[in-house]
Design a protein around this motif. Sequence first.
Motif, mmCIF file in Angstrom:
data_model
loop_
_atom_site.group_PDB
_atom_site.id
_atom_site.type_symbol
_atom_site.label_atom_id
_atom_site.label_comp_id
_atom_site.label_asym_id
_atom_site.label_seq_id
_atom_site.Cartn_x
_atom_site.Cartn_y
_atom_site.Cartn_z
ATOM 1 N N HIS A 137 -2.415 6.324 -9.666
ATOM 2 C CA HIS A 137 -1.124 5.662 -9.465
ATOM 3 C C HIS A 137 -0.042 6.341 -10.297
ATOM 4 N N LEU A 138 -0.257 6.411 -11.605
ATOM 5 C CA LEU A 138 0.769 6.927 -12.506
ATOM 6 C C LEU A 138 0.960 8.435 -12.395
ATOM 7 N N ASP A 139 -0.128 9.179 -12.206
ATOM 8 C CA ASP A 139 -0.068 10.639 -12.234
ATOM 9 C C ASP A 139 0.239 11.276 -10.881
ATOM 10 N N LEU A 140 0.168 10.486 -9.799
ATOM 11 C CA LEU A 140 0.361 11.081 -8.474
ATOM 12 C C LEU A 140 1.168 10.177 -7.541
ATOM 13 N N ALA A 141 0.655 8.982 -7.252
ATOM 14 C CA ALA A 141 1.293 8.136 -6.238
ATOM 15 C C ALA A 141 2.691 7.684 -6.632
ATOM 16 N N GLU A 142 2.913 7.459 -7.911
ATOM 17 C CA GLU A 142 4.228 6.994 -8.344
ATOM 18 C C GLU A 142 5.256 8.122 -8.359
ATOM 19 N N LEU A 143 4.783 9.355 -8.484
ATOM 20 C CA LEU A 143 5.695 10.489 -8.659
ATOM 21 C C LEU A 143 6.082 11.188 -7.365
ATOM 22 N N THR A 240 6.131 3.760 -0.470
ATOM 23 C CA THR A 240 5.194 4.868 -0.295
ATOM 24 C C THR A 240 4.254 4.992 -1.489
ATOM 25 N N THR A 241 4.759 4.682 -2.678
ATOM 26 C CA THR A 241 3.895 4.659 -3.863
ATOM 27 C C THR A 241 2.755 3.663 -3.679
ATOM 28 N N ALA A 242 3.105 2.444 -3.265
ATOM 29 C CA ALA A 242 2.078 1.426 -3.040
ATOM 30 C C ALA A 242 1.124 1.835 -1.929
ATOM 31 N N ALA A 243 1.658 2.411 -0.862
ATOM 32 C CA ALA A 243 0.816 2.828 0.257
ATOM 33 C C ALA A 243 -0.176 3.906 -0.177
ATOM 34 N N LEU A 244 0.274 4.862 -0.978
ATOM 35 C CA LEU A 244 -0.608 5.925 -1.454
ATOM 36 C C LEU A 244 -1.712 5.376 -2.351
ATOM 37 N N THR A 245 -1.344 4.529 -3.306
ATOM 38 C CA THR A 245 -2.342 3.977 -4.217
ATOM 39 C C THR A 245 -3.367 3.145 -3.453
ATOM 40 N N ASN A 246 -2.895 2.351 -2.509
ATOM 41 C CA ASN A 246 -3.808 1.554 -1.691
ATOM 42 C C ASN A 246 -4.741 2.441 -0.871
ATOM 43 N N LEU A 247 -4.205 3.543 -0.352
ATOM 44 C CA LEU A 247 -5.011 4.486 0.429
ATOM 45 C C LEU A 247 -6.103 5.113 -0.436
ATOM 46 N N PHE A 248 -5.742 5.549 -1.643
ATOM 47 C CA PHE A 248 -6.735 6.097 -2.561
ATOM 48 C C PHE A 248 -7.838 5.066 -2.816
ATOM 49 N N TYR A 249 -7.438 3.830 -3.047
ATOM 50 C CA TYR A 249 -8.392 2.769 -3.359
ATOM 51 C C TYR A 249 -9.393 2.576 -2.228
#
Length: 404
Positions: A137-143, A240-249
């Motif tokens: 989340h912090l190192d990729l999806a948020e950025l 998009t940050t939330a979508a990416l983190t959810n996808l990783f999960y």
Amino acid sequence: MTGKCPFSLEEEFEKFSSYSMTPDEAHDLIERARTECPVPYSRELGGFHVFMNYEDVRNGLLDFQTYASGPSVLRPYSEDMPVFPPSSFDPPEHGPWRKIFTGGVNVRTPGRIEPLVRADTIELIESFVEKGECDLHLDLAELIPMKAIFHVLGLEPELHDTLRKMNVELLAAVGEPEKFMELWVPFAEFGWKAVEKKKADPQDDYLSVLADADIDGRPLTPEEVGACVISLLTAGHGTTTAALTNLFYEVLRRPELKQRLIDNPEDIPLAVDEGLRLHHPFLGLYRMATKDVEVHGKTIKKGESVYMAWEAANRDPAVTENPLDFNIDRSGFQSLAWGLGKHSCVGRMTALMEQRVVMEELLARVPDIELTAPEKVKWDFHGAETQGFLELPARFTARPRRDS
């Protein structure tokens, strides 16, 4: 289904909102109420009805004459707060504002910025590969989404950190109108200064579009420019940050699915779509009834708020089988993830590209990546109706950094 709720559900829904519940609590209540209480009422945030079933939400999104987006798609609403285009406008005012947005974010945008998004993704992944661990989340999806918006805006690199900080603080204050307005003034000034620079040196970017834009023949005011910038940031960053983190999960805790996407990266868009269906970055957004209307035997009066719970609609068992399962081979289902009708998302193709590129590069560069403790992470609300994780630790085999 009828509009009369059993007393127990009616009582629980009186406290329903993204400011008074966790996402898990909200979804649990919705699933228990789908058939017995299809249009419940909450007394939170000034009071609002809730549409949670697919057909109700779909019809509500399409019927802008009955369910208006103005004066705002967020609650609480204050007349002192700025209006954010185009999402909080209705026809005919909506058209000119949407045209401004599509001038800067359109079908050409993904192709224009994809090489930049890929380069940013590679740089970020390579920055942590030597450690053997990261927070996805912090190192990729948020950025990545924020960097992508900076590319869309055409914002100078030295201003990126400033705008990122201002955006996070502003969105966190949506539920506090007085604090929001205190933060809003410097934000609008920042946007105006950035646009003024583009007037002297226009480029193929969104800030240049704003510099040249007009409404009814007049140029945009500083407040309108600021509203246009925050609208883009709200629509494109936290979502998009939330979508990416959810996808990783969802992907990384399923080894067979992860391997399928490594072997068949062309299937990654299927996972992106399913992630957005199951875990939408917004639980929902608000509309206002323009006239008295009856839904499932319940009367919604003119001027009352209606919460269109998009994510709940996408989980409706009446329209898709086993809706709580993550299934990338799901077919025959029209997701409401991007909205419908006049207010469908203008940045859809850009957001899809971002998620595809990030997942492609992550699986290619650290194929043995796995979540460190998926059972310990949890969804939460983060203001402006957005929801997602605030952390997602992962581990993998450390390796030397490479630049390509």
